[in-house]
Design an enzyme around this catalytic site. Structure first.
Site, PDB file in Angstrom:
ATOM      1  N   ARG A  88      41.544  50.751  36.272  1.00  0.00           N
ATOM      2  CA  ARG A  88      40.588  49.733  35.856  1.00  0.00           C
ATOM      3  C   ARG A  88      39.593  50.284  34.851  1.00  0.00           C
ATOM      4  O   ARG A  88      38.726  49.544  34.391  1.00  0.00           O
ATOM      5  CB  ARG A  88      39.820  49.245  37.078  1.00  0.00           C
ATOM      6  N   ARG A 127      40.903  30.766  45.897  1.00  0.00           N
ATOM      7  CA  ARG A 127      41.697  31.823  46.556  1.00  0.00           C
ATOM      8  C   ARG A 127      41.281  31.944  48.014  1.00  0.00           C
ATOM      9  O   ARG A 127      40.109  31.923  48.343  1.00  0.00           O
ATOM     10  CB  ARG A 127      41.486  33.164  45.845  1.00  0.00           C
TER      11      ARG A 127
HETATM   12  P1  ADP Z   1      44.624  39.053  41.228  1.00  0.00           P
HETATM   13  O1  ADP Z   1      45.428  39.967  42.094  1.00  0.00           O
HETATM   14  O2  ADP Z   1      44.889  39.254  39.767  1.00  0.00           O
HETATM   15  O3  ADP Z   1      43.177  39.079  41.536  1.00  0.00           O
HETATM   16  P2  ADP Z   1      45.849  36.872  42.765  1.00  0.00           P
HETATM   17  O4  ADP Z   1      47.305  37.174  42.698  1.00  0.00           O
HETATM   18  O5  ADP Z   1      45.138  37.147  44.026  1.00  0.00           O
HETATM   19  O6  ADP Z   1      45.096  37.570  41.504  1.00  0.00           O
HETATM   20  O7  ADP Z   1      45.639  35.336  42.351  1.00  0.00           O
HETATM   21  C1  ADP Z   1      44.344  34.746  42.300  1.00  0.00           C
HETATM   22  C2  ADP Z   1      44.411  33.329  42.870  1.00  0.00           C
HETATM   23  O8  ADP Z   1      45.119  32.476  41.966  1.00  0.00           O
HETATM   24  C3  ADP Z   1      45.130  33.229  44.209  1.00  0.00           C
HETATM   25  O9  ADP Z   1      44.508  32.219  44.951  1.00  0.00           O
HETATM   26  C4  ADP Z   1      46.556  32.834  43.827  1.00  0.00           C
HETATM   27  O10 ADP Z   1      47.198  32.103  44.856  1.00  0.00           O
HETATM   28  C5  ADP Z   1      46.328  31.977  42.580  1.00  0.00           C
HETATM   29  N1  ADP Z   1      47.378  32.127  41.545  1.00  0.00           N
HETATM   30  C6  ADP Z   1      48.065  33.250  41.210  1.00  0.00           C
HETATM   31  N2  ADP Z   1      48.932  33.014  40.198  1.00  0.00           N
HETATM   32  C7  ADP Z   1      48.766  31.703  39.865  1.00  0.00           C
HETATM   33  C8  ADP Z   1      49.381  30.837  38.878  1.00  0.00           C
HETATM   34  N3  ADP Z   1      50.309  31.297  38.028  1.00  0.00           N
HETATM   35  N4  ADP Z   1      48.961  29.559  38.842  1.00  0.00           N
HETATM   36  C9  ADP Z   1      47.998  29.107  39.689  1.00  0.00           C
HETATM   37  N5  ADP Z   1      47.379  29.862  40.632  1.00  0.00           N
HETATM   38  C10 ADP Z   1      47.759  31.138  40.721  1.00  0.00           C
HETATM   39  P1  ADP Z   2      41.190  41.263  42.281  1.00  0.00           P
HETATM   40  O1  ADP Z   2      42.594  41.235  42.809  1.00  0.00           O
HETATM   41  O2  ADP Z   2      40.512  39.958  42.435  1.00  0.00           O
HETATM   42  O3  ADP Z   2      41.102  41.786  40.872  1.00  0.00           O
HETATM   43  P2  ADP Z   2      40.908  43.619  43.849  1.00  0.00           P
HETATM   44  O4  ADP Z   2      41.359  43.346  45.210  1.00  0.00           O
HETATM   45  O5  ADP Z   2      41.866  44.297  42.915  1.00  0.00           O
HETATM   46  O6  ADP Z   2      40.411  42.256  43.200  1.00  0.00           O
HETATM   47  O7  ADP Z   2      39.578  44.452  43.849  1.00  0.00           O
HETATM   48  C1  ADP Z   2      38.454  44.061  44.613  1.00  0.00           C
HETATM   49  C2  ADP Z   2      37.316  45.044  44.361  1.00  0.00           C
HETATM   50  O8  ADP Z   2      37.715  46.353  44.771  1.00  0.00           O
HETATM   51  C3  ADP Z   2      36.929  45.218  42.893  1.00  0.00           C
HETATM   52  O9  ADP Z   2      36.011  44.221  42.456  1.00  0.00           O
HETATM   53  C4  ADP Z   2      36.300  46.607  42.925  1.00  0.00           C
HETATM   54  O10 ADP Z   2      35.003  46.587  43.481  1.00  0.00           O
HETATM   55  C5  ADP Z   2      37.209  47.339  43.901  1.00  0.00           C
HETATM   56  N1  ADP Z   2      38.335  48.010  43.205  1.00  0.00           N
HETATM   57  C6  ADP Z   2      39.648  47.726  43.341  1.00  0.00           C
HETATM   58  N2  ADP Z   2      40.399  48.539  42.560  1.00  0.00           N
HETATM   59  C7  ADP Z   2      39.518  49.357  41.916  1.00  0.00           C
HETATM   60  C8  ADP Z   2      39.652  50.407  40.968  1.00  0.00           C
HETATM   61  N3  ADP Z   2      40.858  50.787  40.487  1.00  0.00           N
HETATM   62  N4  ADP Z   2      38.523  51.010  40.535  1.00  0.00           N
HETATM   63  C9  ADP Z   2      37.320  50.661  40.997  1.00  0.00           C
HETATM   64  N5  ADP Z   2      37.112  49.680  41.872  1.00  0.00           N
HETATM   65  C10 ADP Z   2      38.197  49.024  42.344  1.00  0.00           C
END
Ligand code: ADP
Ligand code: ADP
Ligand code: ZN
Length: 214
Positions: A88, A127
């Site tokens: 990140r 979500r």
């Molecule tokens: P990230 O890991 O990048 O934070 P997630 O996979 O958790 O994202 O997805 C964020 C939210 O959006 C979840 O509630 C998921 O179910 C929804 N989501 C993921 N992909 C799509 C898509 N292509 N269209 C609509 N909603 C989506």
């Molecule tokens: P999302 O899927 O919505 O992007 P994550 O589950 O990946 O969220 O991350 C949630 C939180 O965990 C981030 O906002 C950050 O605080 C922490 N985090 C996750 N991965 C990293 C990383 N590679 N470096 C620093 N912080 C991280």
């Protein structure tokens, strides 16, 4: 196959990474899931990470890099792995490269799931996460079969604290400042692939499979 998922918070990295991991039989490594598991289990790492996560800030690189470097050295990663939420920051990407170079290896693909900020706000607000098994749902786009109960394990699904609107705005800023530069970093290494993450989940997945071409 060694893959990195890039993209803003809520772009759909986790949703896609789980499916890719299943299709190619490689472990799905999510730093967010690892931190949340540590918080749930009350570990020292969990206590430290929580302070940053609740603020929408990144957990410091010192707490993050070694964790991932150790994880990818495990046996189940020898045929590849998919990193979701790591790297990140540029220093994290460099630490990953150093660790792989020592083993005579390198990453194969960095997939940028491209979604504009406006769509992100809707996705995060809807979500719902199962804090027991890590499954992720969306109240509109991917609802649970029974309201607020995880399809996998039956536990309650919740809105993560850091998915509340104030924190989402902070996380987006952090993404643009610290994580987006990785797009150029991997473009320069010639491993960047971009998918249109605004499409329905299934279409995003078939696009990714097509560009992996394996
Ligand atoms: P990230 O890991 O990048 O934070 P997630 O996979 O958790 O994202 O997805 C964020 C939210 O959006 C979840 O509630 C998921 O179910 C929804 N989501 C993921 N992909 C799509 C898509 N292509 N269209 C609509 N909603 C989506
Ligand atoms: P999302 O899927 O919505 O992007 P994550 O589950 O990946 O969220 O991350 C949630 C939180 O965990 C981030 O906002 C950050 O605080 C922490 N985090 C996750 N991965 C990293 C990383 N590679 N470096 C620093 N912080 C991280
Ligand atoms: Zn569950």
């Amino acid at each position: 196959m060694k893959i990195i998922m890039l993209g803003a918070p809520g772009a759909g990295k986790g949703t896609q990474a789980k499916q890719i991991a299943a299709k190619y039989s490689i472990p799905h490594i999510s730093t967010g899931d690892i931190f949340r598991a540590n918080i749930k289990n009350g570990t020292e790492l969990g206590k430290k990470a929580k302070e940053y996560m609740d603020q929408g800030a990144l957990v410091p690189d010192e707490l993050t890099c070694d964790l991932v470097v150790d994880r990818i050295a495990q046996d189940d990663c020898k045929n590849g792995f998919i990193l979701d939420g790591f790297p990140r920051t540029i220093p994290q990407a460099e630490a990953l490269d150093v660790a792989l170079t020592k083993r005579g290896e390198s990453m194969d693909y960095a997939i940028d799931v491209d979604v504009p900020d406006q769509n992100i706000v809707d996705r995060m607000g809807g979500r719902r996460a199962c804090l027991n098994c890590g499954a992720t749902y969306h109240v509109v786009f991917n609802p649970t079969k029974v309201e607020e109960k995880c399809d996998n394990c039956g536990s309650d699904t919740v809105l993560r604290d850091d998915d509340k609107p104030e924190t989402v705005q902070k996380r987006l800023k952090v993404y643009h400042d610290q994580t987006q530069p990785l797009i150029d970093y991997y473009k320069n290494k010639n491993i960047l692939k971009t998918v249109d993450g605004t499409q329905p989940m299934d279409k995003v997945f078939t696009d990714i499979v097509a560009l992996l071409g394996e």
